[in-house]
Design a protein around this motif. Structure first.
Motif, mmCIF file in Angstrom:
data_model
loop_
_atom_site.group_PDB
_atom_site.id
_atom_site.type_symbol
_atom_site.label_atom_id
_atom_site.label_comp_id
_atom_site.label_asym_id
_atom_site.label_seq_id
_atom_site.Cartn_x
_atom_site.Cartn_y
_atom_site.Cartn_z
ATOM 1 N N ALA A 102 -11.699 -39.678 -61.575
ATOM 2 C CA ALA A 102 -12.528 -40.702 -60.223
ATOM 3 C C ALA A 102 -12.884 -39.026 -59.138
ATOM 4 N N PRO A 103 -13.510 -38.816 -58.625
ATOM 5 C CA PRO A 103 -14.171 -37.627 -57.191
ATOM 6 C C PRO A 103 -13.391 -38.268 -56.123
ATOM 7 N N ILE A 104 -13.748 -39.614 -56.365
ATOM 8 C CA ILE A 104 -13.475 -40.374 -55.413
ATOM 9 C C ILE A 104 -12.564 -41.085 -55.138
ATOM 10 N N HIS A 105 -11.263 -41.759 -53.915
ATOM 11 C CA HIS A 105 -10.152 -42.555 -54.569
ATOM 12 C C HIS A 105 -10.416 -43.085 -53.229
ATOM 13 N N LEU A 106 -10.899 -44.592 -52.868
ATOM 14 C CA LEU A 106 -10.757 -44.633 -51.653
ATOM 15 C C LEU A 106 -9.769 -46.029 -51.296
ATOM 16 N N ALA A 107 -9.133 -45.740 -50.478
ATOM 17 C CA ALA A 107 -7.629 -46.972 -50.342
ATOM 18 C C ALA A 107 -8.803 -48.433 -49.160
ATOM 19 N N VAL A 108 -8.214 -49.342 -49.617
ATOM 20 C CA VAL A 108 -9.233 -50.540 -48.670
ATOM 21 C C VAL A 108 -7.750 -50.795 -48.175
ATOM 22 N N PHE A 109 -7.954 -51.424 -46.579
ATOM 23 C CA PHE A 109 -6.804 -52.207 -46.083
ATOM 24 C C PHE A 109 -6.951 -53.065 -45.300
ATOM 25 N N CYS A 110 -6.484 -54.553 -44.745
ATOM 26 C CA CYS A 110 -6.977 -54.876 -43.739
ATOM 27 C C CYS A 110 -6.205 -54.998 -42.259
ATOM 28 N N ASP A 123 0.621 -52.063 -39.893
ATOM 29 C CA ASP A 123 -0.055 -53.505 -39.711
ATOM 30 C C ASP A 123 -1.051 -53.996 -40.894
ATOM 31 N N TRP A 124 -1.448 -52.645 -41.546
ATOM 32 C CA TRP A 124 -2.447 -52.840 -42.494
ATOM 33 C C TRP A 124 -2.095 -53.295 -43.588
ATOM 34 N N LYS A 125 -2.567 -53.929 -44.271
ATOM 35 C CA LYS A 125 -2.249 -54.629 -45.767
ATOM 36 C C LYS A 125 -3.477 -53.883 -46.791
ATOM 37 N N LEU A 126 -2.588 -53.117 -48.073
ATOM 38 C CA LEU A 126 -3.797 -52.870 -48.524
ATOM 39 C C LEU A 126 -4.286 -54.335 -49.760
ATOM 40 N N ALA A 170 -21.234 -56.232 -43.536
ATOM 41 C CA ALA A 170 -20.596 -57.372 -44.548
ATOM 42 C C ALA A 170 -20.148 -58.757 -43.421
ATOM 43 N N PRO A 171 -20.059 -59.613 -43.974
ATOM 44 C CA PRO A 171 -19.422 -61.363 -43.535
ATOM 45 C C PRO A 171 -17.700 -60.606 -43.060
ATOM 46 N N SER A 172 -17.509 -61.580 -41.597
ATOM 47 C CA SER A 172 -16.400 -61.461 -41.730
ATOM 48 C C SER A 172 -16.027 -62.382 -40.161
ATOM 49 N N VAL A 173 -14.928 -63.346 -41.059
ATOM 50 C CA VAL A 173 -14.371 -64.415 -39.767
ATOM 51 C C VAL A 173 -14.061 -63.972 -38.286
ATOM 52 N N GLY A 174 -14.829 -64.201 -37.509
ATOM 53 C CA GLY A 174 -14.891 -63.983 -36.076
ATOM 54 C C GLY A 174 -15.337 -62.723 -36.024
ATOM 55 N N ASN A 175 -16.599 -62.881 -36.910
ATOM 56 C CA ASN A 175 -16.643 -60.756 -36.827
ATOM 57 C C ASN A 175 -15.955 -60.467 -36.388
ATOM 58 N N SER A 176 -14.265 -60.827 -37.156
ATOM 59 C CA SER A 176 -13.248 -59.363 -36.699
ATOM 60 C C SER A 176 -13.284 -57.784 -37.788
ATOM 61 N N GLN A 177 -14.571 -57.803 -38.727
ATOM 62 C CA GLN A 177 -14.853 -56.640 -39.157
ATOM 63 C C GLN A 177 -12.894 -55.958 -39.059
ATOM 64 N N PRO A 178 -12.400 -56.794 -39.892
ATOM 65 C CA PRO A 178 -10.758 -55.779 -40.526
ATOM 66 C C PRO A 178 -10.880 -54.664 -41.773
ATOM 67 N N TRP A 179 -12.085 -54.442 -42.119
ATOM 68 C CA TRP A 179 -11.897 -53.715 -42.881
ATOM 69 C C TRP A 179 -11.461 -51.637 -42.225
ATOM 70 N N ARG A 180 -10.717 -51.539 -43.396
ATOM 71 C CA ARG A 180 -10.390 -50.294 -42.636
ATOM 72 C C ARG A 180 -10.222 -49.468 -44.426
ATOM 73 N N GLU A 200 3.090 -52.164 -50.868
ATOM 74 C CA GLU A 200 4.275 -51.509 -49.886
ATOM 75 C C GLU A 200 3.975 -49.877 -50.766
ATOM 76 N N SER A 201 4.209 -49.505 -51.599
ATOM 77 C CA SER A 201 4.672 -48.080 -52.339
ATOM 78 C C SER A 201 3.629 -46.985 -51.910
ATOM 79 N N VAL A 202 1.829 -47.295 -52.231
ATOM 80 C CA VAL A 202 1.052 -46.538 -51.708
ATOM 81 C C VAL A 202 0.956 -46.280 -49.777
ATOM 82 N N THR A 203 1.085 -48.347 -49.181
ATOM 83 C CA THR A 203 0.943 -48.069 -48.088
ATOM 84 C C THR A 203 1.637 -47.084 -47.168
#
Length: 309
Positions: free
Chosen positions: A201-209, A270-273, A144-154, A259-262
């Motif tokens: 759902a068989p998969i739970h996927l949390a996505v952070f920045c 420093d990861w934001k949900l 995917a595109p990202s600002v400055g090619n930062s690829q911040p997805w976790r 915040e609780s899920v994090t």
């Protein structure tokens, strides 16, 4: 089938690491946190398979890696040191050779159908998702595109039963609080809606920045740092559409306290949900969105949102 990572209670999947980062380049914990655990990273065979798929039409190219070594620089700079596959650098030219950047009417028609059939799924079968399908979804999300090619997805695969239970409880509490905001018929309608597929759902996927990433060197986000978050949303959408194309459903759960899920998932501070995703095969297929079907909100004509100045 080969697993994507060791079977640990919580599996951190940084998509950039799948193809580009070394095991040391992006620790699971922030550099400022003490007692950092070893970073969870897929095997080199997994990285090799991802790279091979990125350049499938160029299999005879050299897939060797050039590694930037050394420990100089700030923590952010150290985190941004990457494995640089030579084959990946030629990916754009490979795509251009294959398609010349043009797509025919038949493709555009199919693409429109893909957009129309994307649904926010809440009802899942419990059947396991094909590992190759999940691999493809993560691969497509990683380009995917990202600002400055930062690829911040976790991306964090939530497999631990206790952590899943806590997330479900968090949703239930947040959902009850949201219900209290409505009165009368609207409250009854809200209570009747199924707003998450956390049970089945068989998969739970949390996505952070990763808001402290050194990748991209801060380009493009000086005045709009929130573009890091937007980049992660774009990655999620590519994962979503990729799954839809293979018959895999995705549901975005937003009725949770971030915040609780994090804290539950024990990720760096420093990861934001950005989103908590349920993934699996849908029980049913509908062309119309669930909230339209249950008369919560009609979809408006797109011209309502276009303005001229």
């Amino acid at each position: 089938a080969q697993t994507m990572a060791p079977a640990l209670p919580v599996r951190g999947v940084s998509l950039l690491s799948l193809a580009l980062l070394s095991r040391a380049a992006l620790p699971l914990r922030s550099p400022r946190l003490p007692n950092q655990p070893k970073r969870l990273c897929p095997s080199r065979s997994w990285e090799g398979r991802v790279l091979q798929r990125l350049v499938a039409s160029s299999q005879e190219r050299d897939h060797s890696f050039e590694v930037r070594r050394g420990s100089e620089g700030s923590p952010a700079q150290r985190r941004s040191r990457m494995l640089r596959p030579r084959a990946l650098e030629s990916k754009d030219s490979v795509i251009q050779e294959a398609h010349n950047g043009h797509f025919d009417e038949a493709f555009l028609s199919e693409l429109e159908q893909l957009f129309l059939w994307r649904r926010d799924v809440r009802r899942f079968k419990r059947d396991p998702v094909d590992p190759k399908a999940l691999e493809t979804m993560l691969l497509h999300a990683s380009i995917a595109p990202s600002v400055g090619n930062s690829q911040p997805w976790r991306y964090v695969m939530v497999e631990d039963k206790e952590k899943r239970r806590k997330v479900r409880e968090n949703f239930q509490a947040a959902n009850a609080e949201a219900l209290a905001d409505f009165k009368g018929e609207k409250a009854k309608k809200y209570a009747s809606l199924k707003l998450a597929g956390l049970e089945d759902a068989p998969i739970h996927l949390a996505v952070f920045c990763d808001r402290e990433t050194g990748i991209g060197h801060g380009l493009g986000r000086k005045t709009m740092p929130e573009t890091l978050d937007y980049s992660v949303v774009g990655s999620i959408m590519q994962l979503w559409l990729s799954g839809r194309a293979m018959g895999v459903g995705v549901g975005w759960v937003s009725i949770i306290d971030p915040e609780s899920v994090t804290e539950i998932l024990e990720v760096p501070e420093d990861w934001k949900l950005i989103g908590y995703l349920c993934i699996g095969y849908p029980v049913e297929e509908h062309l119309d969105p669930e909230l339209v079907r249950h008369e919560w909100q009609e979809r408006l004509n797109y011209t309502n949102f276009i303005h001229t100045r």
